[in-house]
Scaffold this motif. Structure first.
Motif, mmCIF file in Angstrom:
data_model
loop_
_atom_site.group_PDB
_atom_site.id
_atom_site.type_symbol
_atom_site.label_atom_id
_atom_site.label_comp_id
_atom_site.label_asym_id
_atom_site.label_seq_id
_atom_site.Cartn_x
_atom_site.Cartn_y
_atom_site.Cartn_z
ATOM 1 N N VAL A 2 0.836 -1.205 0.000
ATOM 2 C CA VAL A 2 0.000 0.000 0.000
ATOM 3 C C VAL A 2 0.868 1.250 0.000
ATOM 4 O O VAL A 2 0.660 2.194 -0.783
ATOM 5 C CB VAL A 2 -0.951 0.000 1.220
ATOM 6 C CG1 VAL A 2 -1.604 1.364 1.397
ATOM 7 C CG2 VAL A 2 -2.014 -1.076 1.056
ATOM 8 N N GLY A 3 1.873 1.280 0.859
ATOM 9 C CA GLY A 3 2.759 2.431 0.919
ATOM 10 C C GLY A 3 3.560 2.617 -0.348
ATOM 11 O O GLY A 3 3.769 3.753 -0.811
ATOM 12 N N SER A 4 4.002 1.518 -0.942
ATOM 13 C CA SER A 4 4.810 1.601 -2.158
ATOM 14 C C SER A 4 4.015 2.169 -3.329
ATOM 15 O O SER A 4 4.527 2.987 -4.099
ATOM 16 C CB SER A 4 5.349 0.211 -2.515
ATOM 17 O OG SER A 4 6.129 -0.313 -1.454
ATOM 18 N N VAL A 5 2.765 1.750 -3.464
ATOM 19 C CA VAL A 5 1.928 2.231 -4.573
ATOM 20 C C VAL A 5 1.718 3.740 -4.497
ATOM 21 O O VAL A 5 1.714 4.438 -5.514
ATOM 22 C CB VAL A 5 0.570 1.490 -4.565
ATOM 23 C CG1 VAL A 5 -0.416 2.156 -5.515
ATOM 24 C CG2 VAL A 5 0.764 0.023 -4.956
ATOM 25 N N LEU A 6 1.582 4.270 -3.283
ATOM 26 C CA LEU A 6 1.304 5.696 -3.119
ATOM 27 C C LEU A 6 2.503 6.577 -3.471
ATOM 28 O O LEU A 6 2.364 7.797 -3.591
ATOM 29 C CB LEU A 6 0.845 5.975 -1.684
ATOM 30 C CG LEU A 6 -0.548 5.421 -1.356
ATOM 31 C CD1 LEU A 6 -0.855 5.591 0.120
ATOM 32 C CD2 LEU A 6 -1.612 6.115 -2.194
ATOM 33 N N PHE A 7 3.674 5.963 -3.631
ATOM 34 C CA PHE A 7 4.835 6.729 -4.097
ATOM 35 C C PHE A 7 4.606 7.264 -5.516
ATOM 36 O O PHE A 7 5.190 8.272 -5.894
ATOM 37 C CB PHE A 7 6.095 5.858 -4.089
ATOM 38 C CG PHE A 7 6.870 5.923 -2.808
ATOM 39 C CD1 PHE A 7 8.193 6.331 -2.799
ATOM 40 C CD2 PHE A 7 6.289 5.570 -1.597
ATOM 41 C CE1 PHE A 7 8.916 6.391 -1.626
ATOM 42 C CE2 PHE A 7 7.001 5.622 -0.421
ATOM 43 C CZ PHE A 7 8.322 6.035 -0.425
ATOM 44 N N LEU A 8 3.762 6.588 -6.296
ATOM 45 C CA LEU A 8 3.558 6.992 -7.688
ATOM 46 C C LEU A 8 3.038 8.416 -7.814
ATOM 47 O O LEU A 8 3.652 9.240 -8.505
ATOM 48 C CB LEU A 8 2.614 6.001 -8.385
ATOM 49 C CG LEU A 8 3.164 4.593 -8.612
ATOM 50 C CD1 LEU A 8 2.084 3.686 -9.178
ATOM 51 C CD2 LEU A 8 4.356 4.638 -9.559
ATOM 52 N N PRO A 9 1.913 8.778 -7.163
ATOM 53 C CA PRO A 9 1.480 10.167 -7.283
ATOM 54 C C PRO A 9 2.214 11.119 -6.343
ATOM 55 O O PRO A 9 2.350 12.308 -6.640
ATOM 56 C CB PRO A 9 -0.013 10.093 -6.907
ATOM 57 C CG PRO A 9 -0.108 8.935 -5.977
ATOM 58 C CD PRO A 9 0.922 7.936 -6.443
ATOM 59 N N ALA A 10 2.685 10.604 -5.202
ATOM 60 C CA ALA A 10 3.228 11.495 -4.179
ATOM 61 C C ALA A 10 4.624 12.015 -4.509
ATOM 62 O O ALA A 10 4.942 13.161 -4.175
ATOM 63 C CB ALA A 10 3.239 10.778 -2.825
ATOM 64 N N ALA A 11 5.465 11.202 -5.143
ATOM 65 C CA ALA A 11 6.842 11.643 -5.418
ATOM 66 C C ALA A 11 6.887 12.862 -6.335
ATOM 67 O O ALA A 11 7.561 13.853 -6.017
ATOM 68 C CB ALA A 11 7.661 10.481 -5.995
ATOM 69 N N PRO A 12 6.176 12.869 -7.484
ATOM 70 C CA PRO A 12 6.174 14.088 -8.306
ATOM 71 C C PRO A 12 5.547 15.284 -7.595
ATOM 72 O O PRO A 12 5.993 16.420 -7.776
ATOM 73 C CB PRO A 12 5.350 13.689 -9.542
ATOM 74 C CG PRO A 12 5.393 12.206 -9.587
ATOM 75 C CD PRO A 12 5.458 11.773 -8.154
ATOM 76 N N PHE A 13 4.501 15.031 -6.788
ATOM 77 C CA PHE A 13 3.852 16.134 -6.070
ATOM 78 C C PHE A 13 4.841 16.829 -5.137
ATOM 79 O O PHE A 13 4.977 18.060 -5.148
ATOM 80 C CB PHE A 13 2.664 15.592 -5.264
ATOM 81 C CG PHE A 13 2.091 16.585 -4.286
ATOM 82 C CD1 PHE A 13 1.236 17.579 -4.722
ATOM 83 C CD2 PHE A 13 2.427 16.525 -2.934
ATOM 84 C CE1 PHE A 13 0.717 18.513 -3.824
ATOM 85 C CE2 PHE A 13 1.917 17.452 -2.039
ATOM 86 C CZ PHE A 13 1.062 18.442 -2.488
ATOM 87 N N TRP A 14 5.560 16.048 -4.333
ATOM 88 C CA TRP A 14 6.505 16.655 -3.400
ATOM 89 C C TRP A 14 7.703 17.254 -4.137
ATOM 90 O O TRP A 14 8.310 18.217 -3.645
ATOM 91 C CB TRP A 14 6.968 15.622 -2.375
ATOM 92 C CG TRP A 14 5.920 15.303 -1.353
ATOM 93 C CD1 TRP A 14 5.330 14.089 -1.126
ATOM 94 C CD2 TRP A 14 5.324 16.198 -0.412
ATOM 95 N NE1 TRP A 14 4.404 14.173 -0.122
ATOM 96 C CE2 TRP A 14 4.381 15.462 0.344
ATOM 97 C CE3 TRP A 14 5.496 17.560 -0.134
ATOM 98 C CZ2 TRP A 14 3.626 16.036 1.349
ATOM 99 C CZ3 TRP A 14 4.739 18.130 0.876
ATOM 100 C CH2 TRP A 14 3.823 17.384 1.613
ATOM 101 N N GLY A 15 8.040 16.704 -5.295
ATOM 102 C CA GLY A 15 9.101 17.323 -6.095
ATOM 103 C C GLY A 15 8.726 18.729 -6.511
ATOM 104 O O GLY A 15 9.550 19.658 -6.472
ATOM 105 N N ARG A 16 7.465 18.925 -6.916
ATOM 106 C CA ARG A 16 6.996 20.263 -7.297
ATOM 107 C C ARG A 16 6.966 21.201 -6.088
ATOM 108 O O ARG A 16 7.331 22.375 -6.184
ATOM 109 C CB ARG A 16 5.601 20.173 -7.930
ATOM 110 C CG ARG A 16 5.587 19.539 -9.311
ATOM 111 C CD ARG A 16 4.225 19.723 -9.971
ATOM 112 N NE ARG A 16 3.163 19.032 -9.240
ATOM 113 C CZ ARG A 16 2.796 17.774 -9.461
ATOM 114 N NH1 ARG A 16 3.412 17.071 -10.407
ATOM 115 N NH2 ARG A 16 1.818 17.222 -8.782
#
Length: 401
Positions: free
Chosen positions: A58-72
């Motif tokens: 569950v945690g690994s899947v959420l990296f998909l949308p969250a990583a670009p968001f926090w990068g911005r």
């Protein structure tokens, strides 16, 4: 007076990048430490191994949308805030996971505790996904554009150190209690957050793009590099899934012996990766272009070596593949950042998303190929050839101004 200020500036220049490297190591320590803890946690009762696999996923899947968001967010507001929220999120996640684990083992109804464990991993995925993009952004800001490669590599070194140290640290503290590893991963991020809070704010140029498409779609300029990341990580993960069938085919060892051999192979791969990162990439022995070309050739060669039915060939292949990845990942990440100089956090976030997609693709490929012994190896070779073709044939677009 001026001399004292210069000396203080030099000390600051040393300890801040080192701090970011150690913070990156926390991710590796947490991930591998949790895996080492699982047999003891399962033995205590509570959640089964298959349930743990779902919880972690569950945690690994959420990296998909969250990583670009926090990068911005890192580009817009600076990386310090993103790193702090990632550390706080990590601490909260492991605190809830510890509570859920203890509660499930002493409760007749495990469902509320399972929901709490899933919530812990949701928090982990949505917050800790910003750790690597923001750390890389911060490291680049501290080092300067001229030393972008070395800055990115310093974070990769931290991740490698964490993955190597995680199992050792977990094994040492688990002697105290089955919950000791979870408790440690609650305390370490809190300590790191206190240190980061003392570091000066470091902000770069803001991303001024506001269109909905630019907010959620990766810029076309970095698509090739995301493709490299996806293919490289898919091949790595598929090989790891295939190690047990390969060793069963090559040897007549027992399951325990095979498990030990896999542990040794992964440790050896980690050491090889770290050695190349420290001795070659960090010291600027090769240009970015040479790193890409040598890494691509080595990647294809390493996977091709897996076709030789010998254990020694498997060991050599793992070493060559690990060295190739240690060259490729910082090189294509650096080139991707060069395409969008004013958005390093955003670029790093999308590269991290591509890596996560690669691991997810490997899970799918494993279900389709592991039943046919030569097919996983052939698939890895094809993926490495895609990377090599892209590097040698496809010309990167001109960097944005």
């Amino acid at each position: 007076m001026a001399h004292a200020q210069t000396q203080a500036a030099r000390q600051t220049a040393r300890w801040q990048p080192l701090t970011l490297t150690l913070i990156a190591a926390l991710m590796g320590i947490g991930q591998n430490g949790l895996l080492v803890s699982l047999p003891l946690l399962v033995a205590q009762g509570g959640f089964s191994l298959s349930t743990w696999a779902v919880i972690i996923a569950v945690g690994s899947v959420l990296f998909l949308p969250a990583a670009p968001f926090w990068g911005r967010i890192s580009d817009q507001h600076g990386p310090k805030f993103v790193v702090l929220q990632a550390l706080i999120g990590m601490a909260i996640s492991f605190a809830l996971l510890l509570a859920a684990t203890v509660g499930a083992q002493s409760s007749a109804n495990p469902w509320p505790w399972l929901a709490l464990a899933v919530l812990a991993r949701v928090i982990y995925g949505l917050t800790v996904a910003g750790m690597v993009p923001a750390n890389q952004h911060w490291a680049v800001l501290l080092a300067g554009e001229a030393r972008r490669m070395q800055a990115i590599t310093s974070i990769s070194i931290g991740l490698s150190l964490g993955r190597l140290a995680g199992p050792l640290i977990a094994s040492a503290v688990l002697v105290i209690s089955p919950y000791a590893s979870l408790t440690l991963m609650l305390l370490l991020p809190v300590l790191a957050a206190l240190v980061v809070s003392l570091m000066p704010h470091c902000a770069g140029k803001k991303d001024e793009s506001h269109s909905s498409a630019s907010l959620w779609l990766a810029p076309k300029a970095i698509w090739p590099y995301m493709g490299y990341g996806l293919a490289v990580c898919a091949a790595i993960a598929l090989l790891q899934y295939n190690l047990t069938p390969m060793l069963d085919h090559l040897t007549e060892w027992s399951a325990d012996h095979v498990s030990q051999a896999i542990g040794y192979l992964l440790t050896l791969s980690g050491i090889a990766t770290l050695a190349v990162q420290v001795l070659v990439v960090k010291r600027q022995r090769l240009s970015t272009e040479r790193m890409l070309s040598i890494g691509a050739i080595s990647l294809v060669t390493g996977y091709a070596m897996l076709l030789m039915p010998h254990f020694a060939a498997l060991v050599m292949a793992m070493l060559v593949i690990s060295g190739a990845c240690a060259l490729l990942i910082p090189a294509y990440t650096s080139q991707a950042m060069q395409q969008l100089d004013d958005q390093p956090g955003k670029v790093s976030g999308y590269i991290a998303m591509a890596h996560t997609l690669g691991y997810g693709l490997a899970s799918l490929l494993a279900t389709l190929t592991l039943s046919y012994p030569p097919l996983p190896t052939v698939t890895c070779i094809l993926l490495s050839c895609v990377v090599a073709i892209g590097i040698f044939i496809i010309k990167p677009p001109a960097p944005s101004c």
